[in-house]
Scaffold this active site. Structure first.
Site, mmCIF file in Angstrom:
data_model
loop_
_atom_site.group_PDB
_atom_site.id
_atom_site.type_symbol
_atom_site.label_atom_id
_atom_site.label_comp_id
_atom_site.label_asym_id
_atom_site.label_seq_id
_atom_site.Cartn_x
_atom_site.Cartn_y
_atom_site.Cartn_z
ATOM 1 C CG ASP A 163 -1.631 -0.228 -14.198
ATOM 2 O OD1 ASP A 163 -0.833 0.175 -15.057
ATOM 3 O OD2 ASP A 163 -2.683 0.367 -13.901
ATOM 4 C CG HIS A 224 -0.551 3.499 -16.206
ATOM 5 N ND1 HIS A 224 -1.456 2.633 -15.623
ATOM 6 C CD2 HIS A 224 -1.250 4.613 -16.490
ATOM 7 C CE1 HIS A 224 -2.643 3.198 -15.566
ATOM 8 N NE2 HIS A 224 -2.550 4.405 -16.068
ATOM 9 C CB SER A 382 -4.927 6.188 -14.979
ATOM 10 O OG SER A 382 -5.085 5.265 -16.017
#
Length: 940
Positions: A163, A224, A382
């Site tokens: 990620d 994120h 996600s």
């Protein structure tokens, strides 16, 4: 003595840092660099140690603007076949001059290159502006607490978070962060474990701030990845923050974004697949990818295969477009794809869905860790994906011997059905919402899956699944989990275009983790005669053994709209809409191109072009921006091939119109093709176009020609030359370098002597690397033979006839030969023979159409809507009684157009509706046992 050289490249995976950020393109949601390509070289030049290109390929790469070459990824585990595959991938940096997708396809033709594609980037799948939630209600929904009564996971199970980076010193993550013990002696600038990454103590950062990798996978800013890591395995039972479903499982941070490559402020994943390889090589059991895109990548699929081969599970988000659309890597075989739901089990509005989705998990308002030691609530697939990755960690803790595929199937087989809560999404949210407790306790779960499909043409055996043919479907299966008794597999398709004759396979008892197939009891179906061209057959397999049920979807293309002439020394692919060579520019995967004597393809693109002015050119050649083909020609009667035909050993016929053009001329084109096997005729294929004027007015200054982007010698076509051969009156293309392929290629007008020829240097003026405009196309059609040479270069040619005039309702015939020979004198004789043969074949349009054996079919009338006259075409496969009638919208017969016995062939009839009022009408055919009808609209 002539000296040869080898272009030797030895780059490590770290050399990717040499690249600058570059220009990122966003094309319909697909992100890629404007100046980079990923290339898979062939095994004869690429090895685990080096890249040894031939002199011609090196020269070609220089010609195409390549300025730098580095290895895309390097797998440590070199013993596997998948690792050897990955060793053949290189990233190429180019001068940013032309459409990178087009350059990729050109590069794919080099003999040292297996294929090339853009360097894709991927978006993270979350919605960052949702309100925070301080509760973790999803843990109750997925039965996390019950699962934790069975197992709290194991620190031996490693979940890689591929990620934007992880805040690895976050107080609610730090204890669970992976430590590379081989590098635990600190940052000594030594690669202690010889994995290719120096001092990767807590993972690796592939992108850094600006493309320079480092050993610190910390997020550059709150983006994120830290939240994703918390969803998977935030430290649990520590009186801090929240709880992660993975509990005690270990998080491996793999940062695959770079801070300077973003879209609207959001980080793009630049090295996601390199991150997967790193995670596999460094001991990950599960890899979470909460990112993706809509574009299929051959490089990416090879990386997924590497993970599967090494028994590692990849879990990926379904994407947040709220549509029934594919999202990769989730949609690749071998990946566990996760959709998002509310805690109520209703599908989240943002979540993608489809038959390719495997499971669903809560993904709305999920509260977890955030960068800089904080927490936040986010929504998206996600969040759903790492929840499932965490469950996979628990399952691995209970079933440590399970492979990645077995982990995926255990989770799939133990979900809770949520179809009643989600009407309209049957089979499109996977098997259901995940249940952690069931996943860690049901040791007897069963999961049989189809792993390979083989469609067997039991008709003419040409491998093309055509109307009227019976098809056998052979399937290889694998039972991944527990033994299943009395297993039955049923084939079904909700499709009116096939008729199933055998839809059941009784597999009986199948052992655990065992392969099996239906070779002795193949599924069978018949393709109906009325199937349209390029029809996608979606089918489902249902599995049952009395207590266990499951399903699997797949698809296949039936009745493709292109066929090969391959009965003599030539292979030429012809399509239903006027392409020559390939049906799908610039992918060029549908068809075999133009070949000679079973050699390599010599043509990158070909198309019929018909022009009336600089603003009216009808074609299916590349468009004005060079990223797709124009769609001016629309199929009226699908192109079909007869072997043998009544005039030639191979004969094709189809009809298309210019109805797809934004400014149509008003044309209907009958396409006739012929290939002959006699020695004097074996080196060419004839193409005859009967061009009808349906505009209602006389047409003047019409030019018709063939555009051909020749690539003579795929190793290096930069030495191609094009010229007008005055002796033979044809367009000639050959290689200026006599040491390369000694083929002479021609396109010749054979129907008359109104010759036009235009030689194009593809990167010159006009350049077609940056697109082919209507004005440029008309110039190449209508300029006589004044622009009669080009090259040595990458070249194209246009050979045309005209100008022609066509009265309203009348037609002209324009014929061409596509020919190849090994000498220029031989080619000239071949063209002479083609002109003689063209003059001798049947030229009466109606008689010739009747002579071509075809299937029973009824075509859409043209024009439609119409006023007051329209043409109806139909085909008769064998001599029989034919009735063709017209009905109004109430079902009353208003006209009988045909009521007689007719011979085999294609027929047409004019319908004059002068005495009828505007409205919807239907026309219906009865021919033997064949029945069909179509709708038409009369507008006055």
């Amino acid at each position: 003595m002539r000296k040869h050289f080898l272009f030797l490249i030895l780059f490590s995976v770290l050399a990717t840092s040499l690249f600058a950020a570059g220009n990122v393109i966003n094309k319909n949601g697909a992100y890629y660099y404007a100046d980079k390509l990923v290339v898979k070289f062939t095994s004869n030049v690429a090895s685990l140690e080096s890249l040894n290109l031939s002199p011609k390929t090196s020269k070609a790469l220089e010609y195409l603007g390549v300025t730098n070459i580095v290895r895309t990824v390097q797998a440590v585990n070199n013993s596997t076949e998948a690792a050897h595959e990955l060793s053949r991938f290189y990233t190429l940096e180019l001068k940013t001059l032309y459409n990178i997708e087009y350059i990729a396809k050109k590069m794919s033709k080099l003999s040292d290159v297996e294929w090339a594609e853009p360097y894709y980037l991927y978006t993270t799948a979350y919605t960052p502006n949702d309100p925070l939630q301080s509760s973790q209600g999803f843990l109750n929904v997925i039965k996390a607490f019950e699962a934790w009564d069975v197992t709290t996971g194991s620190s031996d199970v490693i979940i890689a978070v591929d990620d934007t980076g992880v805040d690895w010193d976050h107080p609610d993550l730090a204890v669970n962060i992976w430590v590379n013990e081989a590098e635990a002696n600190g940052t000594d600038n030594v690669d202690d474990d010889n994995n290719g990454y120096i001092d990767d103590l807590r993972g690796w950062d592939f992108g850094g701030l600006n493309g320079t990798p480092d050993n610190n996978p910390m997020e550059d800013r709150p983006d994120h990845g830290t939240h994703v890591a918390g969803c998977a395995a935030e430290v649990t039972d520590n009186n801090t923050g929240g709880a992660g479903i993975g509990f005690n499982c270990t998080i491996m941070p793999v940062k695959t974004a770079r801070d300077d490559v973003r879209d609207n402020g959001n980080a793009l994943i630049s090295y996601g697949y390199q991150g997967i390889v790193y995670a596999v090589d460094n001991g990950a059991d599960i890899i979470n990818c909460s990112w993706g895109g809509s574009t299929y990548s051959l490089f990416a699929k090879s990386v997924i295969d590497y993970a599967v081969e090494n028994n590692v599970l990849v879990v990926a988000s379904a994407g947040n477009d709220g549509q029934e659309m594919l999202n990769y890597p989730g949609a690749y075989d071998g990946v566990l794809a996760v959709a998002a739901t509310f805690n109520s089990d209703d599908k989240a509005g943002f979540s993608n869905y489809g038959y390719w989705v495997d499971v669903a998990a809560p993904g709305v308002g999920v509260y977890a860790t955030w960068q800089n030691d904080t927490y936040t609530g986010l929504s998206g697939t996600s969040m759903s994906s790492p929840v499932v990755a965490g469950i996979a960690g628990l399952v691995k803790s209970v079933f440590p011997e399970y492979s990645g595929m077995q982990l995926a199937q255990q989770i799939r087989a133990t979900t809770d059905d949520i179809s009643a809560t989600n009407p309209g999404y049957d089979y499109k949210l996977g098997t259901g919402r995940v249940n952690a407790y069931r996943a860690v306790t049901e040791s007897g779960a069963v999961s049989a899956r189809a792993v390979e499909y083989t469609f067997i043409d039991e008709g003419n055996g040409n491998g093309v699944l055509e109307p009227g043919e019976t098809v056998a479907l052979r399937v290889n299966f694998h039972n991944y989990l527990a033994v299943t008794n009395a297993l039955t597999v049923t084939f079904s398709a909700n499709d009116s275009y096939i008729l199933t004759s055998n839809n059941t396979f009784n597999a009986g008892s199948v052992g655990a983790n065992t392969a099996f197939d239906n070779t002795d009891n193949e599924f069978r179906f018949e393709v109906r005669n009325n199937i349209p061209s390029n029809a996608t057959l979606e089918f489902r397999l249902d599995f049952s053994d009395g207590t266990y049920t499951d399903y699997q979807f797949s698809s296949v293309i039936l009745n493709p709209s292109y066929f090969d002439h391959n009965g003599n020394n030539m292979t030429v692919t012809i399509t239903s809409r006027g392409n020559i060579g390939y049906n799908d520019f610039p992918d060029n995967s549908q068809g075999n191109g133009v070949r000679f004597l079973d050699g390599d393809n010599l043509n990158f693109e070909g198309s019929l072009m018909i022009g009336a002015s600089t603003s009216q050119v009808m074609d299916v050649a590349r468009d004005a921006v060079n990223d797709a083909s124009d769609t001016d020609f629309q199929v009226h009667t699908p192109f079909l091939m007869s072997k043998p035909g009544t005039i030639a050993e191979e004969q094709g016929y189809g009809v298309f119109t210019d109805a797809g053009a934004p400014n149509p001329i008003g044309l209907e084109i009958d396409q006739h093709t012929f290939a002959f096997t006699a020695d004097e005729d074996a080196n060419y294929v004839l193409l005859k176009y009967v061009i009808r004027n349906t505009s209602g007015s006389e047409l003047d200054n019409i030019y018709a020609g063939l555009f051909m982007d020749w690539d003579v010698d795929e190793d290096y076509y930069g030495t191609n030359v094009a010229s007008w051969d005055e002796a033979g009156m044809f367009g000639l293309v050959n290689n200026d370098d006599t040491s390369l392929v000694p083929y002479y290629c021609a396109t010749a007008l054979v129907s008359d002597e109104s010759y036009n020829f235009y030689a194009i240097e593809n990167g010159g003026t006009p350049s077609i690397y940056d697109g082919f405009t209507a004005a440029e196309k008309y110039t190449t059609l209508s300029s006589g033979t004044t622009n009669n040479s080009a090259g040595p270069d990458d070249i194209s040619t246009v050979v045309s006839g005209g100008p022609y005039s066509i009265a309203a309702g009348e037609y002209i015939e324009v014929g061409f030969a596509v020919a190849i020979d090994t000498t220029l004198d031989g080619l000239r004789q071949t063209i002479t023979n083609s002109r003689t043969k063209y003059a001798s074949i049947v030229t009466d349009v109606e008689d010739e159409e009747v002579a071509v054996p075809v299937e029973f079919s009824l075509s859409q009338n043209y024009p439609n809507p119409f006023n007051p006259v329209t043409t109806i075409k139909y085909s008769v496969a064998s001599e029989t009684m034919v009735k063709l009638r017209v009905y109004d919208i109430l079902g009353r017969e208003v006209a009988t157009l045909v009521n007689t016995v007719q011979k085999t062939g294609s027929h047409e009839i004019k319908f004059d509706a002068s005495n009828l009022s505007s409205g919807i009408y239907f026309y219906s055919i009865e021919a033997g046992n064949f029945r069909d009808s179509q709708k038409m609209t009369l507008l006055k």
